[in-house]
Design a protein around this motif. Structure first.
Motif, mmCIF file in Angstrom:
data_model
loop_
_atom_site.group_PDB
_atom_site.id
_atom_site.type_symbol
_atom_site.label_atom_id
_atom_site.label_comp_id
_atom_site.label_asym_id
_atom_site.label_seq_id
_atom_site.Cartn_x
_atom_site.Cartn_y
_atom_site.Cartn_z
ATOM 1 N N ARG A 1 0.843 -1.193 0.000
ATOM 2 C CA ARG A 1 0.000 0.000 0.000
ATOM 3 C C ARG A 1 0.877 1.242 0.000
ATOM 4 N NH1 ARG A 1 -2.960 -0.953 5.629
ATOM 5 N NH2 ARG A 1 -2.427 -3.116 5.142
ATOM 6 N N LYS A 2 0.331 2.345 -0.585
ATOM 7 C CA LYS A 2 1.130 3.562 -0.679
ATOM 8 C C LYS A 2 0.226 4.750 -1.021
ATOM 9 C CE LYS A 2 5.050 3.034 -2.770
ATOM 10 N NZ LYS A 2 6.035 3.165 -1.678
ATOM 11 N N TRP A 3 0.592 5.932 -0.489
ATOM 12 C CA TRP A 3 -0.009 7.187 -0.932
ATOM 13 C C TRP A 3 0.757 7.676 -2.162
ATOM 14 C CZ3 TRP A 3 -4.457 9.446 0.348
ATOM 15 C CH2 TRP A 3 -5.074 9.080 1.560
ATOM 16 N N ILE A 4 0.023 8.073 -3.198
ATOM 17 C CA ILE A 4 0.621 8.437 -4.484
ATOM 18 C C ILE A 4 0.067 9.794 -4.931
ATOM 19 C CG2 ILE A 4 0.967 7.712 -6.887
ATOM 20 C CD1 ILE A 4 0.327 4.831 -5.912
ATOM 21 N N PHE A 5 0.916 10.581 -5.566
ATOM 22 C CA PHE A 5 0.506 11.886 -6.086
ATOM 23 C C PHE A 5 0.808 11.967 -7.580
ATOM 24 C CE2 PHE A 5 1.845 16.166 -7.415
ATOM 25 C CZ PHE A 5 0.661 16.866 -7.220
ATOM 26 N N TYR A 6 -0.170 12.442 -8.332
ATOM 27 C CA TYR A 6 0.029 12.752 -9.755
ATOM 28 C C TYR A 6 -0.332 14.213 -9.976
ATOM 29 C CZ TYR A 6 -1.059 13.365 -14.695
ATOM 30 O OH TYR A 6 -1.117 13.852 -15.972
ATOM 31 N N GLY A 7 0.548 14.960 -10.645
ATOM 32 C CA GLY A 7 0.283 16.357 -10.930
ATOM 33 C C GLY A 7 0.696 16.709 -12.337
ATOM 34 N N SER A 8 -0.041 17.621 -12.962
ATOM 35 C CA SER A 8 0.308 18.091 -14.295
ATOM 36 C C SER A 8 -0.089 19.549 -14.451
ATOM 37 C CB SER A 8 -0.365 17.240 -15.384
ATOM 38 O OG SER A 8 -1.758 17.475 -15.411
ATOM 39 N N LEU A 9 0.638 20.252 -15.297
ATOM 40 C CA LEU A 9 0.347 21.644 -15.627
ATOM 41 C C LEU A 9 0.541 21.811 -17.125
ATOM 42 C CD1 LEU A 9 -0.288 24.562 -14.715
ATOM 43 C CD2 LEU A 9 2.196 24.914 -14.501
ATOM 44 N N SER B 1 4.472 17.082 -16.208
ATOM 45 C CA SER B 1 3.767 16.029 -15.474
ATOM 46 C C SER B 1 4.710 15.352 -14.492
ATOM 47 C CB SER B 1 3.199 14.975 -16.438
ATOM 48 O OG SER B 1 2.302 15.546 -17.359
ATOM 49 N N TYR B 2 4.146 14.852 -13.386
ATOM 50 C CA TYR B 2 4.952 14.198 -12.343
ATOM 51 C C TYR B 2 4.108 13.139 -11.640
ATOM 52 C CZ TYR B 2 7.217 13.448 -7.822
ATOM 53 O OH TYR B 2 7.793 12.870 -6.702
ATOM 54 N N ILE B 3 4.706 11.978 -11.376
ATOM 55 C CA ILE B 3 4.089 10.931 -10.562
ATOM 56 C C ILE B 3 5.073 10.547 -9.466
ATOM 57 C CG2 ILE B 3 3.104 8.615 -10.515
ATOM 58 C CD1 ILE B 3 2.425 8.865 -13.431
ATOM 59 N N SER B 4 4.619 10.582 -8.231
ATOM 60 C CA SER B 4 5.465 10.206 -7.096
ATOM 61 C C SER B 4 5.662 8.692 -7.085
ATOM 62 C CB SER B 4 4.807 10.673 -5.798
ATOM 63 O OG SER B 4 3.631 9.916 -5.542
ATOM 64 N N PRO B 5 6.553 8.164 -6.215
ATOM 65 C CA PRO B 5 6.721 6.711 -6.129
ATOM 66 C C PRO B 5 5.374 5.998 -5.985
ATOM 67 C CG PRO B 5 8.402 7.798 -4.845
ATOM 68 C CD PRO B 5 7.481 8.878 -5.320
ATOM 69 N N LEU C 1 7.406 1.170 -7.611
ATOM 70 C CA LEU C 1 7.861 1.904 -8.773
ATOM 71 C C LEU C 1 8.384 3.269 -8.357
ATOM 72 C CD1 LEU C 1 4.873 1.134 -11.201
ATOM 73 C CD2 LEU C 1 6.998 -0.152 -10.907
ATOM 74 N N SER C 2 9.465 3.706 -8.978
ATOM 75 C CA SER C 2 10.076 4.986 -8.638
ATOM 76 C C SER C 2 9.257 6.134 -9.227
ATOM 77 C CB SER C 2 11.502 5.040 -9.179
ATOM 78 O OG SER C 2 11.490 5.030 -10.601
ATOM 79 N N ALA C 3 9.558 7.354 -8.778
ATOM 80 C CA ALA C 3 8.922 8.550 -9.304
ATOM 81 C C ALA C 3 9.361 8.793 -10.752
ATOM 82 C CB ALA C 3 9.258 9.756 -8.440
#
Length: 678
Positions: A554-562, A581-585, A593-595
């Motif tokens: 289990r993991k908290w994940i963040f995806y962001g884009s501009l 764009s960015y995806i955290s681990p 999976l890595s960022a």
């Protein structure tokens, strides 16, 4: 009193003179131009779905086809050409409200060859009513309908793509209408050559000790692809053909490392062929009847060498015949809309795999599959901005491995206020494995790594729920929950019985995701327009029987884009774009999976008479950072793989539009079950 009368007479006289002067001179004076500018809504709520003005969103982007444009929808991600919808485990793409019923690869190729100028709008349904014959989330791409006054319209496109190797293609899209007839043609031809690299470090547990096996694999794929979509409509009768022929398809894989040097080649012994013919008819009394036939064929060989020594060879073949028919009926009962219908699909998959040198068993068998369903649904708009759609489907699934009865409900509700829209969606669906995996075939990557099918693989039930809040018809917040009961994943596993790394799709206990996605467009007039997306979610995947071990990841994940687009003046034919764009681990089953991150940039230039020519230059993933490193370190499993795909590429596209086929100011996911490459 006399003074008041004089003053009133004077005012009346002055008014009369002014009116006469205005009347006498209005024909000779030119008024200054009055321009009233308003902001067109980007997102509207209708009957439980979001209607998006996608042409307006991408009008200044270096985007020339519908597939690329879909990545700019609220909540939609385009990951190297794979479309996903945040808050939904999977999404099906349909055209004009009709299920295309084609493999995902063919659908994407069709969308890639369809000009964005054909696009009218896009409808996002997180829980599609059963009348669309697609369970779960749906993106409905609505195209413009030509009229007899338009004449022959179309565009010609030529493109060049430079990644590790060069690829190029061209396409033609045309529409024509005559009285009650409408014709549509879309053709694309492409020559593709791709490259990727994977570096793996497997600390393999065997005979009570660990053996480090390093492997550096480079893979190249090339082919010619012909894609065609043609339709002819007469009043309410429609005939459609779509197909794809892939020829000169080859794949090479070169591995070097601890166990030696390996060469793995795949050759298509005949062109890969996909052909689908569909017919649809709407009766005057509201009944729709249709059906389609699909023929798919693939035949390839594999040869594996260690240095110059021939280790094994195999020939894999797949021939699929599939028939699908459906009937739908709709009634209007006062303010209530009642719809119901039935569909049946029969498929026959004749697949085989034969080895000339190998310890693997051959197989040659036929997998027959029946899917029958009946549904009923209703739709109603109430007072005070409340609307509701609900449906329920009963489905029967049968093959020689399993027999399932499925109950698939769906509900969507919308509440509209002047400044706010609230939507609630609930849906379920059953997901089936690919045909090839059920045969249990084996494919060797090298002498260490193999991909093995799984005849025991089960279909699984997916539950999705979303709550959308749309503010001022452009800001969207989505709170979502996903639960896949016995969800599947393909993951590497280090066998304790031999130095063998196994890739196999297995059923987990479940996959659960809960998160919040925010979408906000902003900018400064025509000069700068931007959209920010932020998605924060918690993902958990659990399996008690992953081969002979278990995991709970289990993991908290963040995806962001501009995304940003720029213009130097309102009527400037040149526009610029920069997207980040960015995806955290993150995680996938037992693996972490890595960022990853990427920066895209592009320029769009419209020129010629009425801007009939367009030139797009776009650089995707400029720094080549959109590939993760996968790590497994659990229950004795010790494995790491660094993916070095050439995701960085430069695209140059030229477009000529003829006879008014021009941009306006502002046109499943269903996993493919076809193919032996599993």
């Amino acid at each position: 009193m006399r003074k008041l009368i004089i003053i009133a007479a004077l005012i009346t006289s002055i008014s009369a003179v002014a009116q006469k002067e205005a009347s006498d001179t209005i024909t000779t004076r030119q008024l200054n131009e009055v321009v009233v500018r308003g902001e067109k809504p980007q997102v509207r709520g209708e009957d439980g779905m979001m209607v998006v003005d996608l042409p307006g969103i991408v009008k200044d982007k270096p985007v020339n086809n519908i597939l690329e444009a879909l990545g700019y929808l609220p909540g939609v991600t385009n990951n190297n050409g794979m479309i996903g919808l945040t808050g939904s485990s999977n999404v099906t793409i349909i055209l004009n409200g009709e299920l295309t019923d084609m493999p995902l690869q063919n659908l994407y190729q069709l969308l890639y060859t369809t000009p964005v100028d054909r696009l009218k709008k896009v409808e996002i349904m997180y829980s599609a009513p059963a009348k669309y014959h697609a369970d779960g989330a749906v993106i409905n791409v609505v195209l413009k309908t030509p009229t007899p006054l338009d004449g022959l319209q179309g565009q010609v496109r030529a493109g060049y793509n430079q990644a590790h190797y060069a690829s190029y293609g061209k396409g033609l899209a045309a529409t024509y209408a005559l009285k009650d007839w409408t014709f549509d043609l879309n053709y694309g031809l492409s020559r593709t050559k791709s490259w990727n690299q994977e570096e793996s470090f497997s600390n393999h547990p065997f005979n009570g000790k660990h053996t480090m096996i390093e492997d550096n694999r480079r893979r190249m794929v090339q082919n010619w692809s012909n894609t065609i979509f043609a339709s002819a409509s007469w009043k309410t009768l429609k005939l459609i053909y779509n197909g794809q022929i892939i020829s000169d398809s080859k794949q090479w894989s070169f591995s070097s490392g601890t166990l030696g040097d390996f060469t793995n080649t795949y050759n298509m012994l005949s062109p890969i062929g996909y052909h689908n013919i569909a017919v649809r008819y709407i009766t005057p009394f509201g009944m729709t009847a249709g059906g389609d036939y699909t023929l798919y064929s693939e035949n390839r060989s594999q040869s594996l060498f260690k240095d110059a020594d021939y280790i094994l060879g195999s020939e894999s073949r797949q021939d699929i015949n599939r028939w699908h028919v459906y009937i739908d009926q709709q009634h209007q009962l006062g303010k209530w809309q009642l719809n119901y219908g039935a569909e049946y699909q029969y498929s026959e998959d004749h697949s085989s795999q034969h080895y000339d040198i190998s310890g693997n068993s051959d197989f040659d068998d036929i997998l027959r599959e029946d899917v029958a369903s009946f549904y009923a649904g209703t739709q109603q708009s109430f007072n005070r901005g409340v609307s509701l759609n609900a449906s329920a489907k009963v489905e029967y699934y049968h093959n020689q491995y399993q027999h399932d009865w499925n109950f698939i409900p769906q509900i969507g509700a919308t509440l509209q206020h002047p400044q706010s829209i609230f939507q609630l969606n609930l849906s379920t669906r059953r997901i089936y494995p690919s045909y090839w995996e059920l045969h249990g075939g084996t494919s060797h990557i090298n002498d260490y790594s193999t991909v093995i099918g799984n005849p025991k693989l089960q279909s699984y039930i997916q539950y999705d729920a979303q709550f959308n809040y749309i503010l001022r018809q452009k800001y969207v917040a989505t709170l979502y929950f996903q639960y896949g009961d016995k969800a599947t994943a393909q993951l590497p596993y280090q066998s304790p019985d031999a130095l063998n790394l196994i890739y196999q799709t297995i059923n987990m206990n479940y996959k659960r995701v809960v998160g919040l996605n925010l979408y906000a467009p902003f900018g400064t007039g025509y000069i700068w327009n931007a959209t920010a997306t932020a998605n924060v979610f918690n993902q958990r995947e659990k399996a008690d029987n992953f081969h002979d071990i278990n995991f709970d990841n289990r993991k908290w994940i963040f995806y962001g884009s501009l995304t940003n687009s720029f213009k130097f003046s309102r009527n400037n034919p040149v526009s610029l774009s920069v997207d980040v764009s960015y995806i955290s681990p993150s995680l996938q089953g037992i693996a972490d999976l890595s960022a990853i991150w990427k920066i895209d940039a592009g320029v769009k230039w419209l020129f010629g008479k009425k801007h009939c020519f367009e030139l797009d230059l776009k650089a995707d993933d400029i720094f080549n950072r959109w590939s993760p490193t996968m790590t497994i370190s659990h229950a004795g499993q010790d494995y790491r793989m660094k993916v070095r795909d050439m995701t960085s590429n430069l695209k140059l596209t030229f477009i000529w539009r003829f006879n008014g086929f021009k941009p306006k100011d502002n046109n499943s996911m269903d996993t493919s079950r076809f193919g032996t490459g599993r």
